[in-house]
Scaffold this active site. Sequence first.
Site, PDB file in Angstrom:
ATOM      1  NE  ARG A  57     -45.365  27.624 -25.125  1.00  9.33           N
ATOM      2  CZ  ARG A  57     -45.339  28.690 -25.918  1.00  9.33           C
ATOM      3  NH1 ARG A  57     -45.505  29.897 -25.409  1.00  9.33           N
ATOM      4  NH2 ARG A  57     -45.143  28.573 -27.213  1.00  9.33           N
TER       5      ARG A  57
ATOM      6  CG  HIS B 104     -40.634  26.158 -25.264  1.00  9.44           C
ATOM      7  ND1 HIS B 104     -40.897  26.712 -26.499  1.00  9.44           N
ATOM      8  CD2 HIS B 104     -41.739  25.451 -24.933  1.00  9.44           C
ATOM      9  CE1 HIS B 104     -42.122  26.362 -26.887  1.00  9.44           C
ATOM     10  NE2 HIS B 104     -42.649  25.598 -25.944  1.00  9.44           N
ATOM     11  CG  ASP B 105     -33.644  26.312 -20.675  1.00 11.06           C
ATOM     12  OD1 ASP B 105     -32.870  26.738 -21.558  1.00 11.06           O
ATOM     13  OD2 ASP B 105     -33.260  26.024 -19.527  1.00 11.06           O
TER      14      ASP B 105
ATOM     15  CB  VAL C 255     -33.349  24.574 -27.667  1.00 10.59           C
ATOM     16  CG1 VAL C 255     -32.311  25.131 -28.621  1.00 10.59           C
ATOM     17  CG2 VAL C 255     -34.690  24.399 -28.379  1.00 10.59           C
TER      18      VAL C 255
ATOM     19  CG  ASN D 188     -38.691  29.375 -28.141  1.00 11.18           C
ATOM     20  OD1 ASN D 188     -39.225  28.411 -27.597  1.00 11.18           O
ATOM     21  ND2 ASN D 188     -37.431  29.356 -28.549  1.00 11.18           N
TER      22      ASN D 188
ATOM     23  N   PRO E  46     -41.346  20.565 -30.112  1.00 13.67           N
ATOM     24  CG  PRO E  46     -42.025  19.013 -28.528  1.00 13.67           C
ATOM     25  CD  PRO E  46     -41.072  20.156 -28.723  1.00 13.67           C
TER      26      PRO E  46
ATOM     27  CB  THR F  76     -53.951  20.259 -16.517  1.00 15.31           C
ATOM     28  OG1 THR F  76     -55.061  20.460 -15.652  1.00 15.31           O
ATOM     29  CG2 THR F  76     -52.674  20.423 -15.709  1.00 15.31           C
TER      30      THR F  76
END
Length: 326
Positions: free
Chosen positions: A63, A67-68, A71, A92, A159, A190
């Site tokens: 994750r 997320h890195d 952005v 975040n 998202p 998963t």
Amino acid sequence: MGAAHLINFRLLVWGIVIIPALSQGALKTGFYSSSCQKAESIVRSTVESHFNKDPTVAAGLLRLHFHDCFVQGCDGSILIAGASAEKTARPNAGLRGFEVIDDAKSQLEGLCPGVVSCADILALAARDAVDLSGGPSWGVPTGRRDGRISSSAEASSLPTPLDPVPTQKQKFASKGLDDHDLVTLVGAHTIGQTDCLFFQYRLYNFTSTGNSDPSINQAFLVQLQSTCPKNGDGSKRVALDKDSQFKFDVSFFKNVRDGNGILESDQRLWGDSSTRRIVENYAGSIRGLLGLRFDFEFPKAMIKMSSIEVKTGTQGEIRKICSKLN
């Protein structure tokens, strides 16, 4: 036989020939083969050490990389500390795994000072997290440089669990990722977890009707309501894959197919005809071949995602400490 070679062998048996791409834009696999030969093995051993103590860190690292990349591109900007830094933005909240990256970086700075970027460490750690969870392995193109900008204001491109499918598609498309990439990458859930807080509204007062989300399987609804009572602890953790939380497999897609998706954004993938077809392909009943298909497609989507807006050459810097600029 290594995991990547095993995938290639299996696909050869099925009549599919893979020609591995050794470079992705300005990135290339084995970028540190002469400048810091032990770079990838040090990241791997560090991730493994933390994973053995806490297997949930695998999903955290995956994750964190995702997320890195969404952005400012895959430039390690999510790792920077500061009052208005990217990591402080609401989307975040709950990110974890920072200590794993810091641990690997500290070792690498001792061995090869100023050579291996934090952005590359994160990309490698995400791959190792998947492999350790029983998923595929792949050659990670490296050569990223670390970004110098980290702003919470820019995190709106991420998202969210509330996004309808058209919004999800738009956010992924803006990063050069198509619908197939979207569904494939969401399959990372998963091995994920979330808080009751992020889906509780689906259980009791969906769209302010006072009823539950009708797309939730009724037997599963009872189970979720028991786990996350109406006025209960919103921070209680729940597995995003109810069947095999620590195993990287296709059961997440079977859950979405059967109305057992936890996040609204995940379950909505079944309601859109284009994304539903992809979910069906991964969730299908022919064991082996379809599990293999996800094992084949996930690395391709990860390599594509981990190449978003990368900084290379003389762009950016190689941070000495991942949480602060040089």
